[in-house]
Write an enzyme that holds these catalytic residues in place. Structure first.
Site, short mmCIF file in Angstrom:
data_model
loop_
_atom_site.label_atom_id
_atom_site.label_comp_id
_atom_site.label_asym_id
_atom_site.label_seq_id
_atom_site.Cartn_x
_atom_site.Cartn_y
_atom_site.Cartn_z
N PRO A 14 0.83 -1.21 0.00
CA PRO A 14 0.00 0.00 0.00
C PRO A 14 0.87 1.26 0.00
CG PRO A 14 -0.67 -1.53 1.72
CD PRO A 14 0.63 -2.02 1.20
N CYS A 45 0.25 5.48 0.03
CA CYS A 45 -0.63 6.63 0.04
C CYS A 45 -0.35 7.55 -1.15
CB CYS A 45 -0.47 7.41 1.34
SG CYS A 45 -1.13 6.55 2.78
N ALA A 56 -3.68 2.84 2.19
CA ALA A 56 -4.45 2.96 3.43
C ALA A 56 -5.72 3.75 3.19
CB ALA A 56 -3.60 3.64 4.50
N TYR A 70 0.68 4.65 13.34
CA TYR A 70 -0.73 5.03 13.29
C TYR A 70 -1.48 4.39 14.46
CZ TYR A 70 0.85 6.90 8.88
OH TYR A 70 1.55 7.60 7.93
N ARG A 112 -0.52 -5.64 8.87
CA ARG A 112 0.81 -5.06 8.70
C ARG A 112 1.27 -4.51 10.04
NH1 ARG A 112 3.23 -1.08 3.94
NH2 ARG A 112 5.28 -2.07 4.00
N LEU A 146 13.45 -1.76 0.88
CA LEU A 146 14.56 -1.62 -0.07
C LEU A 146 14.92 -2.95 -0.74
CD1 LEU A 146 16.99 1.08 1.37
CD2 LEU A 146 15.51 1.21 -0.62
N ARG A 192 7.95 1.89 -3.14
CA ARG A 192 8.60 2.92 -3.95
C ARG A 192 9.24 2.33 -5.20
NH1 ARG A 192 9.02 4.29 1.36
NH2 ARG A 192 8.65 6.46 1.94
#
Length: 364
Positions: free
Chosen positions: A23, A25, A57, A182, A230, A301, A324
């Protein structure tokens, strides 16, 4: 045969390969509603050949958004907007799609990252945040309101309601977000949870809400569809949430029927000291995998095909997730299949792009 391109089962959902799109954002929704950006973004990721795509999310209530531009799944309008996007995506992709359900807690009411991500005051479009305790993320942030037991029950119901909406949308999977500082992570960590009731103090008490939310989501989401979680394996801060506690939580979740554990780290405290490098979070996944029988997803990574393959071959995880790296190269699974001598799904409109040196790359 490449391990990365062998099938895997998450609960009763079979994935064609072990590549997940994590996920991410996008901060591009309008009052929680998916937009044309999501149609473009999810559309091209759904053509990537990955085994699983998890939508960013989605906040379970407006106050649970990280930014005013966050995606939501809390009412009919947000459900319908996302449904319209998914309808178009599914015309051209059979890739299983899940969604991450989340509440940002004390890290809500911030600006988008490309404008610095700072805390937003009400006059700037922000709102009053809430958390397990009235402890702000940054000293400069407004203090969150400590959640009452009544509000905790309301939030549990909001997770349930969003999970029901996710099922109505035909989504294949739900991931409960208990990572990255969160709300659920805030309950887990002693750095942010200073409560003295049944949700604070001991590890059992701090895990209680995450387990309750999982249990309730699992109860209402169809049994043939997986529910995963997660987690952040460590706060990277002395005296905070750590790997030992993450193992205990993972065992408890597995015992409740959790389909997988998606292992990330950090995000709870500005004081975190993270040694970032290739595979920097993989050891956490490996440690948890040794202790639970459910699949474990590693992230952090992982950018090269042979690197991802090695994580699986060496038994450090059951799947790898890219975030990413997938934004940078939305066809990463194609290139990984080419590098590892495997085959991958691609839309027939693109079959003629297959390079000469990797003939037979695409499933047909």
């Amino acid at each position: 045969m490449s391990k990365l391109f062998t099938p895997i089962e998450l609960g009763k959902l079979t994935l064609k390969n072990r590549i997940a799109i994590a996920p991410m954002c996008q901060y591009s929704a309008e009052q929680g509603k998916a937009t044309a950006w999501h149609r473009i973004h999810l559309g091209h990721l759904a053509l990537s050949g990955a085994g699983l795509l998890i939508i960013e999310a989605a906040a379970i209530e407006p106050a649970g958004r990280i930014t005013p531009q966050d995606l939501g799944l809390w009412d009919d309008e947000t459900e319908q907007a996302l449904g319209s996007v998914l309808q178009d995506v599914r015309q051209y992709s059979t890739l299983p799609i899940g969604i991450q359900l989340a509440h940002a807690g004390r890290k809500a009411s911030t600006d988008v990252p490309w404008r610095g991500g700072g805390f937003l005051q009400p006059e700037q479009g922000g709102w009053q945040t809430s958390a397990p305790s009235a402890v702000p993320f940054n000293d400069s942030d407004n203090a969150p309101t400590e959640l009452t037991l009544e509000r905790i029950e309301e939030l549990k119901q909001a997770f349930v309601d969003s999970a029901i909406r996710a099922d109505r949308l035909g989504l294949d999977l739900v991931e409960v977000h208990a990572a990255h500082g969160y709300l659920l992570h805030e309950f887990l960590s002693p750095l942010s949870n200073k409560r003295e009731d049944q949700y604070g103090g001991s590890l059992e008490n701090r895990m209680r809400l995450t387990l309750e939310v999982f249990r309730e989501v699992r109860r209402v989401f169809p049994a043939d569809k997986p529910v995963g979680v997660r987690i952040s394996a460590t706060d990277w801060v002395e005296g905070g949430w750590d790997l030992e506690q993450s193992v205990a939580l993972s065992k408890a979740l597995a015992a409740e029927g959790c389909a997988y554990i998606h292992v990330s780290s950090g995000g709870l405290a500005p004081e975190q000291k993270i040694s970032v490098g290739p595979n920097y979070q993989v050891p956490f996944a490996a440690a948890i995998k040794k202790e639970v029988s459910v699949p474990v997803i590693a992230v952090g990574l992982i950018t090269e095909p042979h690197q991802a393959e090695a994580v699986l071959v060496e038994g450090e995880a059951d799947m790898v997730a890219l975030a990413r790296g997938m934004l940078y190269n939305p066809r990463w699974p194609w290139h990984a299949a080419a590098a590892l001598g495997a085959k991958v799904d691609a839309p027939e409109q693109y079959w003629r792009c297959e390079p000469h040196e990797v003939k037979g790359l695409f499933n047909s």
